[in-house]
Design a protein around this motif. Structure first.
Motif: not given
Length: 250
Positions: A204, A167, A90-91, A206-207, A24-25, A21, A172, A86
């Motif tokens: 989402r 997120i 983003k996460i 990505g999830v 992908e995110e 996940i 996650i 990152d």
């Protein structure tokens, strides 16, 4: 060799899908090795070179110095991916900010609390060869208590996420476990804010992509069919007991 050069060693578990996940995110390219834990592939010498603890997930990459690096423990892998890749947050959040430390709070909360407690609940509810009421009650109740902490926290979240305005590793890390609440004997309906968060996360892209790595994520469908749950638990019980005997010899 260019970066990233990521290979994810995983299978369809709440800890395993955390990493896919996150990947992908972040939109990172990666290769996947499906580790068959029912055959104790994670105990084979080649895998122990990557994770000496013999568990999934694990990850390898080409580090910034051009040499290979191995990563194991899901929280450590998530931290690595955030710190190395990152750059746009983003996460994650910038180091040193309040949000960064709050994210770390919840990341550790999951790795030290929700995961171990719910994992033990899974074992006593689904896999133990005999029904042990104390174990079932102890770990299911503790999982419910931790869910209550999450639910209360999310009740005051303006963004709908565990930390800040988007997120993060905190979300996650928790999602796969919460999505499988029923497998541990926990009724997610008791926790409306947590349930809404789980559904929002599931929507989402990505999830949705990451949860199906390396095989389809079907726990929600299986939880609706008591017969299927019992059959799945019986199959898993056999190889889990065999694995415990193998571990005891070492």
């Amino acid at each position: 060799m260019s970066r990233p050069d990521i290979t994810l060693y995983t299978c369809q578990t709440p800890n395993g899908i955390k990493i896919s996940i996150a990947l992908e995110e972040l939109g990172l390219p990666y290769k996947v090795e499906n580790i068959d834990i029912s055959k104790n592939t994670q105990k084979e010498p080649w895998f122990l070179e990557i994770n000496p603890n013999g568990r999934i997930p694990a990850l390898t990459d080409t580090f910034s110095d051009g040499q290979k690096i191995r990563l194991f423990e899901s929280g450590g892998i998530l931290t690595y991916l955030a710190e190395q890749y990152d750059k746009d947050y983003k996460i994650s959040y910038p180091k040193g900010t309040r949000e960064y430390y709050e994210m770390t709070n919840w990341l550790y909360f999951q790795n030290a609390g929700v995961g171990p407690m719910q994992g033990q609940a899974n074992h006593f509810v689904r896999y133990a060869p005999e029904r042990i009421e104390y174990g079932m009650t102890r770990y299911t109740n503790e999982t419910r208590r931790l869910y209550g902490v999450l639910d209360q926290h999310l009740a005051s979240s303006k963004s709908g996420y565990l930390v800040g305005d988007h997120i993060s590793l905190a979300d996650i890390s928790h999602w796969g476990w919460v999505a499988a609440a029923g497998w541990a004997g926990v009724n997610i309906e008791e926790f409306p804010h947590l349930k809404a968060w789980e559904e929002r996360m599931a929507a989402r892209e990505g999830v949705e992509k990451g949860r199906h790595v390396p095989t389809p994520h079907t726990i929600k469908e299986r939880l609706k069919d008591q017969k299927t749950m019992e059959e799945d638990a019986a199959k898993a019980r056999q190889w889990i007991m065999q694995g415990m005997k193998a571990d005891a010899k070492h």
